[in-house]
Design an enzyme around this catalytic site. Sequence first.
Site, PDB file in Angstrom:
ATOM      1  N   ARG A  36      26.885 -26.607   1.241  1.00 19.10           N
ATOM      2  CA  ARG A  36      26.060 -26.465   0.043  1.00 19.10           C
ATOM      3  C   ARG A  36      25.027 -25.368   0.288  1.00 19.10           C
ATOM      4  O   ARG A  36      24.330 -25.381   1.299  1.00 19.10           O
ATOM      5  CB  ARG A  36      25.350 -27.777  -0.293  1.00 19.10           C
ATOM      6  N   MET A 162       8.549 -37.103  -0.069  1.00 14.37           N
ATOM      7  CA  MET A 162       8.651 -36.940   1.381  1.00 14.37           C
ATOM      8  C   MET A 162       7.607 -35.951   1.897  1.00 14.37           C
ATOM      9  O   MET A 162       7.270 -34.998   1.208  1.00 14.37           O
ATOM     10  CB  MET A 162      10.057 -36.443   1.741  1.00 14.37           C
ATOM     11  N   ASP A 519      -3.699 -58.910  12.450  1.00 11.70           N
ATOM     12  CA  ASP A 519      -5.055 -59.089  11.920  1.00 11.70           C
ATOM     13  C   ASP A 519      -5.122 -58.691  10.443  1.00 11.70           C
ATOM     14  O   ASP A 519      -5.786 -59.359   9.648  1.00 11.70           O
ATOM     15  CB  ASP A 519      -6.040 -58.243  12.728  1.00 11.70           C
TER      16      ASP A 519
END
Length: 549
Positions: A36, A162, A519
């Site tokens: 591609r 992203m 925690d």
Amino acid sequence: MPEEGVPLTPKADLLTTEEILTLARLFVKEGVDKIRLTGGEPLIRPDVVDIVAQLHQLEGLRTIGITTNGINLARLLPQLQEAGLGTINISLDTLVPAKFEFIVRRKGFRKVMEGIHKAIELGYSPVKVNCVVMRGLNEDELLDFVALTEGLPLDVRFIEYMPFDGNKWNFKKMVSYKEMLDTLRQQWPELEKLPEEESSTAKAFKIPGFRGRVSFITSMSEHFCGTCSRLRITADGNLKVCLFGNSEVSLRDHLRAGASEEELLCIIGAAVGRKKRQHAGMFSISQMKNRPMILIELLLMCQDSPPAIPSIFFRDSLHVQGLRHRVSFSSQMVTLWKGGWLPQIPLLAQRWLASGVPQRHYGSHLDSDANPKCLSPEPRAPATPSGPLPTSDQLTHVDREGQAAMVDVGGKPDTERVAVASAVVLLGPVAYKLVQENQLKKGDALVVAQLAGVQAAKLTSQLIPLCHHVGLSHVQVQLELDSTRHAVVVQASCRARGPTGVEMEALTSAAVAALALYDMCKAVSRDIVLAEIKLVSKTGGQRGDFHRT
């Protein structure tokens, strides 16, 4: 497009038409069956039609595709189709013209829509539309994009936001796949999942009665590294084995230095061999130096089905000089491959590996005296196998009287020390969902745990009484969400140069990061388990290296 734009690469640094075709021929010969052309923007190259036409002549290449911003597509597509273009991906993040101009920093929305319709007119089906979803920018358009698939043969692919240089990534801007899917199901409860194609990066869905479909690229929330079969070559000729990795190998420089096909295969094999089990995770990636997405790709090569470039993986007739050994291939590596973190290999190659034929896996750090071509046909000593450390019949932190004592390291030489440790925090479904969606009242649990792990590594000698103080040169804490176990996997890596190791720093870092997660989540559930705190690997020092298999 980053607000400040991107520096243009000098034309002399870009791959020429012939260099692109030379590399393409090499990869296709080795088993790659899909190429591609992407970007940046491939349709601004004046030779793009010629490149597609010549790629189309390569025997064994099944698919040629293009990923484009679509602005020049309507004008060039008839020529490209005649040249042999098989698939089209069009990047489009909004259906609002004004918003389009803000995102891409130029006009052209109308031209992109013309390109989409021209592709449909010429018979491309489906036409893939890539949409990066960002909270506060375009997540309100999800339903509008999906509505396009009712009457058009589109594959609308929603991509999780992203981290890349220049895009000001922030976890709170990321809309997860699950959140997008929930939004669509509220409007179309009949939305059905389609079978996943082999090596596909997308999770595909379809609304009954609609011509098109919807897909999700879940790079951040549910990575697909184990089935990824893609390699990328940048416009300036660098090979990237992972989109999110900042490690690159210049094939252009070796081509221009006159490297033979065998030498190029050896270089590529070393790079592919360094491909990691999975990417570093969204928080670590956001701190890494990497190219902006617009500068990453020119050629994307992949193989739709195994075996994936077997001769590249196993070629050992030449040695890559100057690349340090990391791991020796063995029968254990075959097991790891079967486990899915590297592409499947043919049975013959599995037997070859298991038979003990010396194979090598190389690191990416060049020795200062390395040959410029990084290649030498001369045989060299095999890599030292990884394995358990030699055992000792005495405890090193106890003196002759049985009293606790700190080891004297004054006479030991300074060497480079690296250690990696890991831990798993089993949160349970309720706490996991809140962490995943960053909805805890205390704040961002993953960021807090990451910072706690870094801080703990630096304070190890104050927490563990007989540990020496170590001047760490680097600490990295990665946290990965594991949806199958409703867990967070912590990995801590520490590096230093000195007379003593850093495994305690790595273990302390992983353990405290896990404690910090507890925690942050204990108000929601105390049925949280901290597990599997362990040393993963250690390098440097007189006792040798350790790599947990």
